[in-house]
Design a protein around this motif. Structure first.
Motif, PDB file in Angstrom:
ATOM      1  N   ASN A   1      -8.391  38.782  32.967  1.00  0.00           N
ATOM      2  CA  ASN A   1      -8.216  39.788  34.025  1.00  0.00           C
ATOM      3  C   ASN A   1      -8.567  39.207  35.308  1.00  0.00           C
ATOM      4  O   ASN A   1      -8.899  37.976  35.332  1.00  0.00           O
TER       5      ASN A   1
ATOM      6  N   ASN B   1      -1.133  46.424  35.781  1.00  0.00           N
ATOM      7  CA  ASN B   1      -2.171  46.849  36.745  1.00  0.00           C
ATOM      8  C   ASN B   1      -2.120  48.094  37.227  1.00  0.00           C
ATOM      9  O   ASN B   1      -0.977  48.871  37.033  1.00  0.00           O
TER      10      ASN B   1
ATOM     11  N   ARG C   1      -7.512  42.575  42.553  1.00  0.00           N
ATOM     12  CA  ARG C   1      -6.714  42.249  43.866  1.00  0.00           C
ATOM     13  C   ARG C   1      -7.714  41.914  45.162  1.00  0.00           C
ATOM     14  O   ARG C   1      -8.723  42.429  45.095  1.00  0.00           O
TER      15      ARG C   1
ATOM     16  N   ILE D   1      -4.904  43.446  35.903  1.00  0.00           N
ATOM     17  CA  ILE D   1      -5.495  43.137  37.135  1.00  0.00           C
ATOM     18  C   ILE D   1      -6.045  44.348  37.765  1.00  0.00           C
ATOM     19  O   ILE D   1      -4.876  45.390  37.774  1.00  0.00           O
TER      20      ILE D   1
ATOM     21  N   VAL E   1      -5.484  34.897  35.837  1.00  0.00           N
ATOM     22  CA  VAL E   1      -6.457  35.656  35.269  1.00  0.00           C
ATOM     23  C   VAL E   1      -7.470  34.706  34.648  1.00  0.00           C
ATOM     24  O   VAL E   1      -7.077  33.620  34.167  1.00  0.00           O
TER      25      VAL E   1
END
Length: 326
Positions: free
Chosen positions: A257, A207, A260, A236, A325
């Motif tokens: 993927n 991320n 947040r 992410i 994900v």
């Protein structure tokens, strides 16, 4: 005989004067008491008016008429206030919660993934997270003092591990060693991403750290996602910029993927982080899952210690980020 007539005449002449004086005295007597009564009655009315109205109030001064400073606002649903130095404060990003337009959960479990960013710098607090008896994902910065050590310890503790990839923010302040910058060539971006991945053993995903500028650049994100895909990692999007194209690029490349939903600790305050954890649980109940990002702050750790038993009792299931994900 003559004297008697003169006396009678003088007595007669004095009579009108006596009567006049008597009348004048009567008039004076009559007028004076009435005037006195009027003055006393007027005084009583003034006193009654003062007692009814109360004491006179002074005119407000400019200071007293101004509003008092507002106390700090409590966290609002869907929002999270941005302190100086936070990723969103620097980027002008969207609020820390991306609330769904409508509930989508069909009665399944409410799954929550907690990611702890910026790991590899504060081992004492980071080990406090590792000791919690719930699934957590530690996102580790490359090229910092404890990158390898915390990744190894997280693996031993059965926690998730990610690379916290430094990327250029809109402020253009260097995000850290190993940063991906928008001025880099495609080959330089690929080489730096490869180098950063090698810094964090056991990493299953990536991320962005900062990255409000880089994550909004399609070319940069395609270069990064190509390397992520080559290593069979997931991505992410930390969403430090509402204009991020990171998730879109990952989807185009068929890389697992997610994005947040909540930042837990834009304020270093236990009560604030507790409120954000409750918000995370609410989103998970509405949509089936939620991803919250926190940092190695003692206040965030304390809030999680207090809240995870309550959240579990309310039906929340903690999972690793890799499980959310798609």
């Amino acid at each position: 005989m003559g004297r008697k007539k003169k006396r009678a005449t003088r007595s007669f002449n004095a009579l009108p004067l006596f009567i006049g004086l008597a009348l004048a005295a009567a008039v004076v007597w009559a007028v004076l008491p009435r005037h006195h009564v009027v003055r006393r009655t007027h005084t009583h009315k003034q006193i009654a008016a003062i007692e009814t109205a109360g004491p006179a109030r002074p005119a407000p001064s400019p200071q007293s008429s101004a509003e008092a400073p507002l106390s700090p606002a409590s966290p609002q649903a869907g929002l999270s206030p941005q302190p100086s130095g936070s990723p969103q404060a620097q980027s002008g990003a969207s609020p820390s919660v991306s609330a769904p337009a409508s509930p989508q959960n069909s009665g399944g479990p409410a799954q929550v993934a907690i990611i702890i960013d910026d790991c590899g710098q504060w081992p004492k607090t980071e080990h406090g997270y590792l000791e919690l008896p719930i699934p957590l994902t530690m996102s580790v910065l490359p090229h910092v003092a404890y990158s390898h050590a915390i990744a190894q310890d997280a693996e031993t503790a059965g926690k998730g591990i990610m690379l916290h990839l430094p990327m250029e923010p809109l402020s253009h302040i260097v995000a850290g060693p190993g940063e991906i910058r928008t001025a880099m060539s495609d080959s330089a971006i690929a080489a730096q991403t490869e180098n950063d991945i090698a810094q964090v053993p056991f990493a299953a995903g990536v991320n962005n750290h900062e990255g409000s500028a880089a994550s909004a650049d399609p070319r940069v994100m395609k270069d990064v996602i190509d390397v992520v895909k080559a290593h069979n990692l997931f991505f992410i999007d930390s969403r430090t910029n509402a204009k991020s194209v990171a998730a879109e690029q990952a989807q185009q490349e068929h890389v697992p993927n997610a994005s947040r939903d909540v930042f837990l600790d834009n304020r270093a305050d236990v009560a604030y982080s507790e409120a954000m954890l409750r918000r995370t649980a609410d989103i998970a109940r509405q949509t089936g899952s939620a991803i919250a990002i926190g940092h190695p702050k003692p206040t965030t750790l304390e809030a999680l210690r207090l809240m995870y038993p309550r959240m579990q009792a309310e039906g929340v299931r903690f999972v690793l980020a890799s499980e959310l994900v798609h």
